[in-house]
Design a protein around this motif. Structure first.
Motif, PDB file in Angstrom:
ATOM      1  N   VAL A  52      -0.469  -1.627   1.743  1.00  0.00           N
ATOM      2  CA  VAL A  52      -0.493  -0.419   0.932  1.00  0.00           C
ATOM      3  C   VAL A  52      -0.278  -0.813  -0.521  1.00  0.00           C
ATOM      4  O   VAL A  52       0.496  -1.725  -0.821  1.00  0.00           O
ATOM      5  N   GLY A  65      -0.090  -4.599   8.084  1.00  0.00           N
ATOM      6  CA  GLY A  65      -0.423  -3.430   7.294  1.00  0.00           C
ATOM      7  C   GLY A  65      -0.409  -3.740   5.817  1.00  0.00           C
ATOM      8  O   GLY A  65       0.121  -4.771   5.385  1.00  0.00           O
ATOM      9  N   GLU A 116      10.373   1.602   0.223  1.00  0.00           N
ATOM     10  CA  GLU A 116       9.455   1.189   1.281  1.00  0.00           C
ATOM     11  C   GLU A 116       9.849  -0.178   1.845  1.00  0.00           C
ATOM     12  O   GLU A 116       9.821  -0.388   3.061  1.00  0.00           O
ATOM     13  N   ASP A 134      -3.632  -2.297   9.396  1.00  0.00           N
ATOM     14  CA  ASP A 134      -3.648  -0.898   8.975  1.00  0.00           C
ATOM     15  C   ASP A 134      -3.563  -0.853   7.451  1.00  0.00           C
ATOM     16  O   ASP A 134      -2.502  -1.098   6.878  1.00  0.00           O
ATOM     17  N   ASP A 135      -4.693  -0.569   6.800  1.00  0.00           N
ATOM     18  CA  ASP A 135      -4.737  -0.477   5.340  1.00  0.00           C
ATOM     19  C   ASP A 135      -4.558   0.981   4.925  1.00  0.00           C
ATOM     20  O   ASP A 135      -5.476   1.791   5.067  1.00  0.00           O
ATOM     21  N   GLU A 136      -3.387   1.294   4.417  1.00  0.00           N
ATOM     22  CA  GLU A 136      -3.086   2.677   4.026  1.00  0.00           C
ATOM     23  C   GLU A 136      -3.734   3.018   2.689  1.00  0.00           C
ATOM     24  O   GLU A 136      -3.987   2.138   1.857  1.00  0.00           O
ATOM     25  N   ARG A 161      -0.773   4.834  -2.920  1.00  0.00           N
ATOM     26  CA  ARG A 161       0.216   5.850  -3.286  1.00  0.00           C
ATOM     27  C   ARG A 161       0.335   5.835  -4.804  1.00  0.00           C
ATOM     28  O   ARG A 161       0.735   4.839  -5.398  1.00  0.00           O
TER      29      ARG A 161
END
Length: 776
Positions: free
Chosen positions: A548, A546, A414, A394-396, A399
């Motif tokens: 981010v 994942g 985080e 899951d590549d967010e 931010r």
């Protein structure tokens, strides 16, 4: 042919090659698998030897798969064999992290060897070269292929033996250094490398793009190139804003009028007078070292020496140093003893080194991003090999924060949230200083963490192997080329390339249930490929995971490459920015950085292309002298009386040997002087050409071409003069010392790190222009 492929070829844009023919061969290999399994080891080896006469790629895949199963306990996946066939077709195979590139590469190397080609597997460091050669050794042996490896500590005899193997693993730098030493051999028996055949390059994008123009240098002993400590002391006392200013990208620094006045007061001279250009240059270099090069970011100090940090790998760049006196200036800044410097005897760029091989191929996890460069500079196409198991990572979205401080607070929060669930976290930072600053924040937050950066890169394999353990927090600098997979649950004793199913257990399942490895980037890198390499550490072989990236408008990437782009977007109470326009600025900065790197590559290649052509002419002459009687015949023609006289006294063999040593010496001497001339020419050409509005490259070629044409003529004249000066006797033979053939008492090799600020003359020119503008 697919419509997309037709359109791609029509517009001549690089893309992935068609994998259908490879898949058909792999299917055919699968049909032969049962028959091959019934072969004894001896029969399998014999079957492989037949491939020297019959190019049966399906049979190679079947035999290679069975050999891997027997010797390594691994049955290559179909996609690994597709990667092997892509390499055997001369392509770059793009295979994701954890997909078994090492085994695919070994099978391809064996395939080339079984067809009678000698293969050099170019690695990025000693550790990987030795590990992969030893790990794949049993596989090669069963296929009847010999393998060797070369490292920094290898002796000449060990190197010669390794290069005689069918497949040789070695760092790119060591292959280049051996070539440079061979080019100065005075006896054909001293040469360690055979003629090049196949280059199979690991981490191909890093080697062929990031390090393509890095010069590998062979130097001879000379006086120390120490910087005057007065200049380091002087610039250390200058104040930013008052005495000097930097540009928006922090790539240039120049004295202000007040700064120039202060320098003139301290040194007691007129700084911009033509007779003090050397002093102006030395002050500029000292100022660059003081202001623009930062300890624990661009370099670190270890064991009393300045160690450069590789921007693309985040680890110590072994044997690298800066050019143009910058290395000495940094050593003076850190109050260290000056490292040895010397006269450059020969050099070669990584791109030119790889270009010597008739067949080139490679493998990496991130090739498509640089497909255009690989096609432009190496005529290589990319084969994008799909993963064995679909990636579910899951590549967010990024931010984005207003300030660095806001960003780092959010990163710690985080990490703490993920750690509370037992989820392992890998944090990729931009440099050593940032990794240590973040580590201190985590410690204050009560979070245990492990730090991997250039200060402890010797421990990287052990650290990375545990990065997937339950609750682990690993803070690391750039992850490219680490060479060790991260397995969920941690498995330090498991060999690389092993599938998750082989190591699954309670720890693996527990981490998978927590979401798998979470990768956090503390900012975008200067290349999107490095971002992708960091992301690729999670989601290996179908595992959950994942990623981010946390960015800020104060990141170095933004302030250097998009300084004029301003965002009016407002941030929330935590500093988070959601405005799409602000996010565009970060992407824009990265695209600009990639464009700058490409243009630097192209420009450096243009200068080195001519030098490479001239080098080939000199090397052809040198090879004729080293391995034949070209020198003896030439001097017999140019100095017949002296040749006859010496032959009568010492004999024909002694005269031929002396002639060979004389011409080899003069070739090497003239080439070294020519390189120095070209380096000075390139430095000075900017001052002359820019002042008259001319193209520096055209002006460089205008003077370099005639100089190259004179070179062999100069060798001939010097050789005749040295030959005439020889003395001989029946008892002692020929005395070469009388000819003045004094080679350096010592030689050493190193890599020249790209000067991040341009040449000295360019910097001096910029400084003078800025000074005059301000004074007007």
């Amino acid at each position: 042919m697919a419509l997309r492929e037709r359109l791609r070829r029509l517009v001549q844009k690089p893309g992935s090659v068609d994998l259908a023919p490879f898949r058909a061969l792999v299917d055919e290999a699968g049909e032969r698998e049962q028959r091959v399994r019934e072969l004894s080891d001896e029969e399998l080896t014999a079957a492989a030897s037949v491939l020297r006469e019959e190019e049966d790629l399906a049979e190679l895949c079947a035999l290679g798969r069975e050999a891997a199963r027997r010797t390594l306990g691994e049955r290559p996946f179909d996609v690994q064999l597709v990667g092997t066939l892509a390499l055997l077709s001369g392509h770059v195979a793009e295979m994701a992290t954890g997909e078994g590139k090492t085994l695919s590469g070994a099978l391809a190397a064996a395939g080339y060897a079984l067809r009678g080609r000698r293969v050099h597997v170019m690695s990025v460091n000693d550790y990987l070269a030795r590990r992969d050669a030893e790990w794949m050794g049993p596989l090669y042996a069963l296929l009847g292929v010999t393998v060797g490896w070369v490292g920094q500590s290898s002796t000449p005899d060990e190197r010669r033996a390794a290069y005689q193997a069918d497949v040789t693993y070695a760092p790119v730098s060591e292959i280049g250094f051996d070539l440079l030493r061979d080019r100065l051999a005075t006896d054909s028996g001293d040469v360690v490398q055979p003629e090049p055949s196949v280059a199979l390059i690991d981490e191909a994008d890093s080697v062929l793009v990031d390090e393509a123009m890095v010069p590998l240098v062979l130097a001879g002993a000379a006086d120390l190139d120490a910087a005057d400590p007065r200049y380091a002391d002087l610039v250390r006392r200058l104040r930013p804003g008052l005495h000097y200013s930097t540009d928006d990208e922090a790539r240039n620094v120049q004295l202000t009028p007040a700064g120039a006045n202060e320098v003139e007061r301290v040194l007691g001279l007129e700084l911009y007078a033509s007779e003090h250009l050397d002093t102006l240059t030395a002050v500029n270099v000292a100022l660059h070292a003081q202001v623009l090069l930062h300890r624990d970011v661009d370099y670190l100090v270890r064991d009393g020496e300045v160690k450069l940090i590789s921007e693309s790998r985040g680890r110590v760049a072994l044997l690298q140093r800066w050019p143009d006196g910058l290395q000495a200036a940094v050593e003076a800044k850190e109050e260290l003893e000056a490292s040895p410097s010397g006269e450059i005897l020969d050099s070669i760029t990584v791109q030119e080194l790889v270009g010597r091989y008739p067949v080139r191929c490679g493998m990496t996890g991130t090739a498509m991003a640089v497909a255009a460069q690989l096609t432009e500079f190496y005529a290589l196409q990319i084969a994008v090999v799909p993963p064995n198991r679909a990636c579910v990572r899951d590549d967010e979205p990024d931010r984005l924060y207003a300030t660095t401080a806001d960003k780092e607070v959010a990163i710690v929060e985080e990490i703490a949230a993920a750690h509370a669930t037992g989820r392992p976290v890998l944090v990729g930072t931009g440099d050593v200083a940032e990794s240590e600053r973040l580590a201190r924040r985590l410690t204050r937050a009560g979070l245990d963490r492990v730090v991997l950066n250039a200060k402890n890169d010797a421990e990287e394999a052990a650290i990375i192997a545990e990065a997937g353990a339950h609750g682990a927090i690993t803070v690391s600098t750039q992850m490219a080329g680490r060479g060790t997979d991260i397995r969920l649950g941690g498995s330090p004793s498991t060999p690389p390339g092993t599938a998750p199913a082989d190591v699954e257990g309670s720890d693996h399942d527990r981490v998978a249930e927590a979401g798998g490895l979470l990768v956090i980037g503390t900012g975008r890198y200067h290349s999107s490929r490095l971002d992708d390499q960091l992301r690729g550490r999670a989601g290996r072989q179908g595992d959950p995971g994942g990623s981010v990236f946390f960015t800020s408008l104060q990141d170095d990437l933004v302030t250097r490459f998009a300084p004029d782009e301003k965002s009016k977007a407002s941030a929330d109470d935590d500093g988070l920015i959601t405005d799409k326009g602000a996010h565009w600025i970060v992407g824009h900065a990265q695209r600009v950085a990639e464009g700058v790197d490409l243009e630097l590559h192209r420009n450096t290649w243009r200068y080195n292309h001519l030098i490479g052509l001239q080098r080939r002419e000199v090397l052809a002459e040198r090879d004729a002298v080293l391995t034949g009687d070209a020198a003896d015949r030439a001097l017999a023609e140019d100095a017949p009386d002296r040749h006859a006289e010496l032959t009568k006294i010492a004999g024909a063999d002694a005269v031929a040997a002396a002639a060979r040593q004389i011409v080899l010496y003069q070739l090497d001497r003239c080439w070294s002087e020519h390189l120095a001339y070209l380096a000075d020419l390139r430095e000075g050409i900017h001052l002359r050409s820019l002042g008259r509005g001319l193209d520096p490259l055209i002006e460089f070629n205008r003077e370099a071409v005639p100089a190259g044409k004179r070179l062999l003529g100069d060798v001939r004249k010097r050789s005749i003069a040295a030959f005439e000066a020889l003395t001989a006797s029946e008892e002692g033979g020929i005395d070469l010392d009388a000819a003045g053939l004094q080679r350096p008492s010592a030689t050493w090799t190193y890599l020249v790190h790209d000067n991040p600020f341009g040449s000295l003359d360019e910097r001096a020119l910029r400084g003078m222009i800025n000074m005059f503008k301000r004074r007007r």
